[in-house]
Scaffold this motif. Structure first.
Motif, short mmCIF file in Angstrom:
data_model
loop_
_atom_site.label_atom_id
_atom_site.label_comp_id
_atom_site.label_asym_id
_atom_site.label_seq_id
_atom_site.Cartn_x
_atom_site.Cartn_y
_atom_site.Cartn_z
N SER A 28 0.83 -1.21 0.00
CA SER A 28 0.00 0.00 0.00
C SER A 28 0.86 1.25 0.00
N PRO A 29 0.26 2.42 -0.26
CA PRO A 29 1.02 3.68 -0.20
C PRO A 29 1.59 3.94 1.20
N PHE A 30 1.05 3.27 2.22
CA PHE A 30 1.53 3.42 3.60
C PHE A 30 2.65 2.45 3.92
N GLN A 31 3.17 1.76 2.89
CA GLN A 31 4.24 0.78 3.02
C GLN A 31 3.82 -0.42 3.88
N LYS A 32 2.54 -0.82 3.77
CA LYS A 32 2.01 -2.00 4.45
C LYS A 32 1.64 -3.03 3.39
N LEU A 33 1.86 -4.29 3.71
CA LEU A 33 1.53 -5.37 2.78
C LEU A 33 0.03 -5.44 2.56
N GLU A 34 -0.41 -5.47 1.30
CA GLU A 34 -1.82 -5.64 0.95
C GLU A 34 -2.09 -7.06 0.50
N ARG A 35 -1.17 -7.62 -0.29
CA ARG A 35 -1.39 -8.95 -0.86
C ARG A 35 -0.05 -9.61 -1.18
N SER A 54 -1.98 -17.42 -1.53
CA SER A 54 -2.25 -15.99 -1.51
C SER A 54 -2.63 -15.57 -0.10
N LEU A 55 -2.21 -14.38 0.25
CA LEU A 55 -2.46 -13.83 1.57
C LEU A 55 -2.90 -12.40 1.36
N THR A 56 -3.95 -11.99 2.06
CA THR A 56 -4.43 -10.61 1.96
C THR A 56 -4.34 -9.95 3.33
N ALA A 57 -4.09 -8.65 3.29
CA ALA A 57 -3.97 -7.89 4.53
C ALA A 57 -4.69 -6.56 4.38
N GLU A 58 -5.02 -5.96 5.50
CA GLU A 58 -5.64 -4.63 5.50
C GLU A 58 -4.61 -3.60 5.03
N PRO A 59 -4.93 -2.80 4.01
CA PRO A 59 -3.94 -1.87 3.45
C PRO A 59 -3.41 -0.84 4.45
N GLY A 60 -4.26 -0.36 5.35
CA GLY A 60 -3.83 0.68 6.29
C GLY A 60 -2.98 0.16 7.43
#
Length: 89
Positions: A28-35, A54-60
């Motif tokens: 994400s733009p916040f430098q957090k893993l999204e996928r 596959s792994l998904t994460a909250e973008p924020g």
């Protein structure tokens, strides 16, 4: 990407002995893993296994929100076994 996320794709070198064939990371733009997506391939004379992970994460926050593992396994003298596991957290 249009939302400001970045995607990085890594592929295995032909001579490498690593089981991970392909890895894709979306950040994400916040430098957090999204996928995270990976293709894992293992094979020898007796056994073949291919998994798509596959792994998904909250973008924020980067907190894990779900994952999926699907694949196929085959022994030389047996039938193929296909499977899939989904988890939403």
């Amino acid at each position: 990407m249009p939302n400001g996320s970045t995607v990085s794709i890594f592929t295995k070198d032909a001579e490498a002995a690593a089981p991970v064939e392909r890895l894709q990371l979306t950040v994400s733009p916040f430098q957090k893993l999204e996928r995270l997506e990976a293709v894992v391939l293992e094979e020898n004379l007796l056994f073949y296994s291919k998994r798509n992970i596959s792994l998904t994460a909250e973008p924020g926050s980067g907190n894990l929100s779900g994952y999926r593992v699907e694949g196929v396994q085959k022994l030389i003298f047996g039938d193929s076994l296909r499977y899939r596991v989904d988890a939403n957290l």
